[in-house]
Motif scaffolding. Structure first.
Motif, PDB file in Angstrom:
ATOM      1  N   ARG A  85      -9.407  32.200 111.283  1.00  0.00           N
ATOM      2  CA  ARG A  85      -8.756  32.016 109.981  1.00  0.00           C
ATOM      3  C   ARG A  85      -9.688  31.209 109.074  1.00  0.00           C
ATOM      4  O   ARG A  85      -9.935  31.572 107.926  1.00  0.00           O
ATOM      5  CB  ARG A  85      -7.404  31.306 110.116  1.00  0.00           C
ATOM      6  CG  ARG A  85      -6.617  31.276 108.795  1.00  0.00           C
ATOM      7  CD  ARG A  85      -5.428  30.349 108.857  1.00  0.00           C
ATOM      8  NE  ARG A  85      -5.791  28.957 109.056  1.00  0.00           N
ATOM      9  CZ  ARG A  85      -6.408  28.198 108.152  1.00  0.00           C
ATOM     10  NH1 ARG A  85      -6.726  28.662 106.970  1.00  0.00           N
ATOM     11  NH2 ARG A  85      -6.700  26.942 108.432  1.00  0.00           N
ATOM     12  N   LEU A  93      -2.511  32.737 109.787  1.00  0.00           N
ATOM     13  CA  LEU A  93      -2.800  33.312 111.103  1.00  0.00           C
ATOM     14  C   LEU A  93      -2.307  34.753 111.167  1.00  0.00           C
ATOM     15  O   LEU A  93      -2.891  35.580 111.881  1.00  0.00           O
ATOM     16  CB  LEU A  93      -2.139  32.484 112.217  1.00  0.00           C
ATOM     17  CG  LEU A  93      -2.711  31.092 112.457  1.00  0.00           C
ATOM     18  CD1 LEU A  93      -2.011  30.434 113.647  1.00  0.00           C
ATOM     19  CD2 LEU A  93      -4.210  31.126 112.683  1.00  0.00           C
ATOM     20  N   VAL A  96      -5.023  37.038 110.161  1.00  0.00           N
ATOM     21  CA  VAL A  96      -6.002  37.215 111.240  1.00  0.00           C
ATOM     22  C   VAL A  96      -5.418  38.143 112.308  1.00  0.00           C
ATOM     23  O   VAL A  96      -6.099  39.040 112.809  1.00  0.00           O
ATOM     24  CB  VAL A  96      -6.429  35.868 111.867  1.00  0.00           C
ATOM     25  CG1 VAL A  96      -7.438  36.088 112.993  1.00  0.00           C
ATOM     26  CG2 VAL A  96      -7.002  34.941 110.806  1.00  0.00           C
TER      27      VAL A  96
END
Length: 150
Positions: A85, A93, A96
């Motif tokens: 991240r 997150l 990601v």
């Protein structure tokens, strides 16, 4: 999370809420079924471990329009996601996670989900990894799949 944290599960993993798009959820569910994985959390952890072991570039999406899903992650998984991240300049997150799912979807499924990994994150060829219960169960299922396909 510390061992005394009530949010930490018995296996040391912490449930982390990630927004997962319907397409990614369907992909992870399908892979979990195909490879006899217990849930989409395990499928996601396979994606994460595969991505962490390759140098494939991640492409972070601008938006993640998904539903919150709790996925149990070990501290090593969470640390890797946080590092990505930061390195990629991703907003969350979940961004990601979406990038990991995208990368995973174009990789060879057998390499992502068919390789036996244990708590150490070691590939299945490793003697220590092959000795863990999870690997033994997965190897038995893998042999059964191979015999059925033969």
């Amino acid at each position: 999370s510390s061992a005394g944290d009530p949010a930490t599960m018995a296996d040391g993993k912490t449930p982390v809420e990630l927004n997962i798009t319907p397409a990614h959820e369907a992909f992870l569910s399908g892979m979990a079924r195909q490879f006899d994985l217990p849930d989409i959390g395990k499928a996601f952890r396979c994606c994460l471990m595969h991505q962490a072991s390759t140098d494939t570039a991640l492409t972070v999406p601008a938006n993640v329009n998904g539903s919150p899903v709790k996925i149990a992650l070990a501290s090593t998984h969470l640390s890797w996601l946080e590092a990505q991240r930061s390195a990629l300049g991703a907003k969350t997150l979940s961004h990601v996670a979406a990038a990991v799912c995208d990368a995973c979807a174009i990789a060879k499924a057998e390499e992502v989900f068919g390789i036996i990994r244990c708590k150490s994150g070691a590939p299945g060829g490793d003697a220590a990894a092959a000795a863990c219960d999870g690997a033994k169960q997965a190897l038995e299922k893998q042999r059964a799949r191979e015999e059925a396909a033969a």
